[in-house]
Design an enzyme around this catalytic site. Structure first.
Site, mmCIF file in Angstrom:
data_model
loop_
_atom_site.group_PDB
_atom_site.id
_atom_site.type_symbol
_atom_site.label_atom_id
_atom_site.label_comp_id
_atom_site.label_asym_id
_atom_site.label_seq_id
_atom_site.Cartn_x
_atom_site.Cartn_y
_atom_site.Cartn_z
ATOM 1 N N HIS A 293 1.026 -1.681 0.182
ATOM 2 C CA HIS A 293 -0.094 0.080 0.376
ATOM 3 C C HIS A 293 0.686 1.198 -0.242
ATOM 4 C CE1 HIS A 293 -3.482 2.556 0.554
ATOM 5 N NE2 HIS A 293 -3.804 2.281 1.632
ATOM 6 N N ASP B 274 3.099 5.262 -7.161
ATOM 7 C CA ASP B 274 3.968 5.405 -6.164
ATOM 8 C C ASP B 274 5.502 5.290 -6.679
ATOM 9 O OD1 ASP B 274 3.348 5.098 -3.595
ATOM 10 O OD2 ASP B 274 2.184 3.650 -3.710
ATOM 11 N N HIS C 138 -2.165 -2.276 -10.009
ATOM 12 C CA HIS C 138 -3.210 -1.540 -8.769
ATOM 13 C C HIS C 138 -4.194 -2.264 -8.998
ATOM 14 C CE1 HIS C 138 -5.898 1.162 -6.621
ATOM 15 N NE2 HIS C 138 -4.113 1.817 -6.532
HETATM 16 N N1 CMC Z 1 5.397 -7.017 -10.259
HETATM 17 C C1 CMC Z 1 4.929 -7.850 -11.592
HETATM 18 N N2 CMC Z 1 2.785 -8.360 -11.439
HETATM 19 C C2 CMC Z 1 2.326 -8.129 -10.992
HETATM 20 C C3 CMC Z 1 2.669 -6.876 -10.372
HETATM 21 C C4 CMC Z 1 3.733 -6.167 -9.730
HETATM 22 N N3 CMC Z 1 3.555 -5.123 -9.915
HETATM 23 N N4 CMC Z 1 1.481 -6.698 -9.669
HETATM 24 C C5 CMC Z 1 0.081 -7.715 -10.263
HETATM 25 N N5 CMC Z 1 1.391 -8.474 -10.557
HETATM 26 C C6 CMC Z 1 1.110 -9.513 -11.351
HETATM 27 C C7 CMC Z 1 0.713 -10.767 -10.410
HETATM 28 O O1 CMC Z 1 1.542 -11.870 -10.049
HETATM 29 C C8 CMC Z 1 -0.443 -11.509 -10.881
HETATM 30 O O2 CMC Z 1 -0.285 -12.314 -12.271
HETATM 31 P P1 CMC Z 1 -0.875 -13.677 -12.304
HETATM 32 O O3 CMC Z 1 -1.945 -13.581 -12.671
HETATM 33 O O4 CMC Z 1 0.240 -14.540 -12.846
HETATM 34 O O5 CMC Z 1 -0.523 -14.697 -10.737
HETATM 35 C C9 CMC Z 1 -1.619 -10.445 -11.567
HETATM 36 O O6 CMC Z 1 -0.442 -9.862 -11.748
HETATM 37 C C10 CMC Z 1 -2.757 -9.805 -10.626
HETATM 38 O O7 CMC Z 1 -2.029 -9.355 -9.963
HETATM 39 P P2 CMC Z 1 -2.926 -9.905 -8.145
HETATM 40 O O8 CMC Z 1 -1.543 -9.202 -6.607
HETATM 41 O O9 CMC Z 1 -3.720 -10.342 -8.315
HETATM 42 O O10 CMC Z 1 -3.202 -8.309 -8.181
HETATM 43 P P3 CMC Z 1 -3.979 -7.502 -6.824
HETATM 44 O O11 CMC Z 1 -4.955 -6.557 -7.633
HETATM 45 O O12 CMC Z 1 -4.352 -8.855 -5.978
HETATM 46 O O13 CMC Z 1 -3.019 -6.272 -6.735
HETATM 47 C C11 CMC Z 1 -1.394 -4.919 -5.987
HETATM 48 C C12 CMC Z 1 -3.014 -4.810 -6.702
HETATM 49 C C13 CMC Z 1 -1.287 -3.523 -5.920
HETATM 50 C C14 CMC Z 1 -1.317 -4.932 -4.363
HETATM 51 C C15 CMC Z 1 -0.130 -5.103 -6.978
HETATM 52 O O14 CMC Z 1 0.066 -4.701 -8.098
HETATM 53 C C16 CMC Z 1 0.988 -4.862 -6.686
HETATM 54 O O15 CMC Z 1 1.515 -5.870 -5.237
HETATM 55 N N6 CMC Z 1 2.081 -3.916 -6.633
HETATM 56 C C17 CMC Z 1 3.404 -3.516 -6.693
HETATM 57 C C18 CMC Z 1 2.585 -3.296 -5.377
HETATM 58 C C19 CMC Z 1 2.504 -1.527 -5.276
HETATM 59 O O16 CMC Z 1 3.387 -0.699 -6.541
HETATM 60 N N7 CMC Z 1 1.423 -1.055 -4.576
HETATM 61 C C20 CMC Z 1 0.937 0.313 -4.902
HETATM 62 C C21 CMC Z 1 -0.458 0.345 -5.347
HETATM 63 S S1 CMC Z 1 -0.864 2.364 -5.518
HETATM 64 C C22 CMC Z 1 -1.101 3.020 -4.129
HETATM 65 C C23 CMC Z 1 -1.903 2.667 -2.753
HETATM 66 O O17 CMC Z 1 -3.079 2.294 -3.298
HETATM 67 O O18 CMC Z 1 -1.324 1.756 -1.907
#
Ligand code: CMC
Length: 429
Positions: free
Chosen positions: A267, A362, A306
């Site tokens: 987050h 971010d 996201h």
């Molecule tokens: N790098 C590589 N792969 C990713 C990433 C990433 N940053 N984010 C998602 N994926 C992949 C993930 O591995 C999955 O692949 P598969 O379908 O093959 O298993 C797919 O994309 C969907 O990901 P998810 O984890 O199911 O998506 P989510 O909605 O649960 O997670 C997230 C959202 C923001 C936690 C995630 O994208 C992430 O970990 N990003 C990196 C951390 C980050 O930048 N966070 C800041 C968010 S914006 C500020 C805020 O709101 O606080």
């Protein structure tokens, strides 16, 4: 055509007609669906709330597919261009932009709540010299509840307003004191002559000069960053604020919980992780190998992806432009080249394109904060100051919503059936 959904339960052959309102059904309407009369009724199972609306809200609108973000109907791009953080805060909290008198009163109320009790200062002194400033902020905000006993009176609109002034006024002071503590410098008291962000900079960086004069480009940049971070509807920390606040605890305790949620690397901790990632990559030519490791599942590309945005995060677009303005004052952050190369390669790569992973807020904000002289540990603290406005707006909306009750999700129990206790002597080795 009726706004209803007809469900046929193939277990019983029974049909149910469920109202559809705002493109949603009420989960509670599923409870009538039973096989036997004494069944609990059908539940919807939704870990991480992927498809569950927990509230109706009028604060922030996001269209993740189109990359749209609006506060109370106003596009964030227009607010970033024409408004300032305190005016945007008034809008988020009250639903309308202020007239001149409302604006002046609002700025005055916030400005005159910036001082913190001397005992809070002593409390902050007690932290170890290398304490993470976000840990300090979370604990200090929670401690504020012990100083304002009237904060428990959450059903009184006037008192809520007073706590709101205190929280928005004092957060920059606490954040700056946490920073000064971590670098071993004396605390700087608020300067009520300065604007909200200029005063924050003064408390951070003033040395022996009579009045600190921050660079106006940097003041404006921080103001815009604060506007962009002010609210983001039902994210992890807003949900924490609402959920903890639904127990009717005081707003300081609820806000400390929200800040704790924001601290996590998925987050608000993500921009800290972006900088660490850029350090680890080291140079532009290591970017392709790093991308391959991410695709192989060995870590994430921090600052990408996201839950809601499946397009370029509109905040990231503004921040990327803002970075150029900041770098004219601070000098270019050398990590920018690595970030630009990461973005270029990722946006052409099928792994990221097919999963709709774009830069989020971010990805570039950390580069600006670092160029301004902030250590990475301060990044989530800088996120918390403006986001407190969103948390308070979400909290108040929750309190005034007659449909809301204490948050209490259901579970699907898959553990052991009833079994009898066996004394330790009789248990097998
Ligand atoms: N790098 C590589 N792969 C990713 C990433 C990433 N940053 N984010 C998602 N994926 C992949 C993930 O591995 C999955 O692949 P598969 O379908 O093959 O298993 C797919 O994309 C969907 O990901 P998810 O984890 O199911 O998506 P989510 O909605 O649960 O997670 C997230 C959202 C923001 C936690 C995630 O994208 C992430 O970990 N990003 C990196 C951390 C980050 O930048 N966070 C800041 C968010 S914006 C500020 C805020 O709101 O606080």
């Amino acid at each position: 055509m009726p706004d209803t959904l007809t469900i046929t339960d193939n277990r019983t052959g029974r049909k149910y007609e469920i109202p559809v309102e705002n493109d949603s059904i009420r989960a509670l309407d599923l409870r009538q669906i039973k096989v036997k009369d004494d069944d609990f009724g059908l539940l919807s199972y939704d870990p991480a709330f992927l498809n569950t609306a927990s509230c109706r809200s009028s604060i922030t609108y996001i269209d993740g597919e189109k990359g749209i973000l609006r506060y109370r109907g106003y596009p964030v791009e227009q607010l970033a261009d024409g408004s300032n953080f305190l005016e945007t805060s008034f809008l988020i909290l009250n639903g309308e932009l202020p007239n001149q008198k409302e604006y002046d009163d609002w700025v005055h109320s916030i400005t005159y709540h910036t001082l913190i009790h001397e005992n809070i200062k002593k409390l902050m002194d007690g932290f170890h010299y290398d304490a993470h400033p976000m840990g300090m902020l979370i604990s200090t905000v929670a401690a504020l509840s012990t100083f304002y006993k009237d904060a428990k009176d959450i059903h009184n609109a006037e008192w809520r307003r007073k706590q709101t002034h205190r929280l928005i006024g004092k957060l920059p002071t606490i954040a700056a004191f946490a920073f000064r503590h971590s670098v071993g410098q004396p605390y700087v008291y608020p300067d009520n002559e300065l604007s909200y962000t200029a005063n924050f900079m003064s408390m951070l960086w003033k040395m022996t000069e009579v009045q600190y004069k921050p660079d106006p480009v940097l003041v404006r940049a921080m103001d815009v960053l604060f506007i962009l971070h002010a609210d983001h509807e039902q994210n992890c920390s807003a949900n924490a604020m609402r959920s903890v606040g639904s127990s009717h605890v005081d707003p300081y305790s609820a806000l400390a919980a929200a800040a704790a949620a924001l601290y996590g690397p998925l987050h608000g901790g993500a921009n800290e992780q972006v900088l660490r990632m850029l350090d680890q990559i080291g140079s532009k030519d290591h970017v392709p190998a790093f991308i391959e490791r991410v695709k192989a599942g060995e870590g994430r590309l921090m600052g990408f992806g996201h839950r809601v945005y499946k397009n370029y995060d509109p905040r990231a677009k503004i921040i990327k432009q803002l970075a150029d303005e900041v770098f004219t004052v601070t000098g270019r952050n050398p990590k920018l080249d690595i970030a630009l190369e990461l973005e270029r390669i990722a946006l052409e790569d099928d792994y990221f394109v097919s999963r709709k992973l774009y830069p989020n807020v971010d990805f570039y904000s950390g580069l600006i904060y670092q160029a301004m002289g902030f250590p990475v540990e301060m990044f989530p603290v800088l996120f918390s100051i403006p986001r407190a406005v969103g948390w308070i707006a979400q909290w108040e909306e929750m309190l005034l919503d007659s449909e809301q009750k204490i948050a209490r999700p259901r579970q699907i129990y898959l553990g052991e059936e009833k079994r009898d206790y066996v004394s330790i002597k009789k248990r097998s080795a």
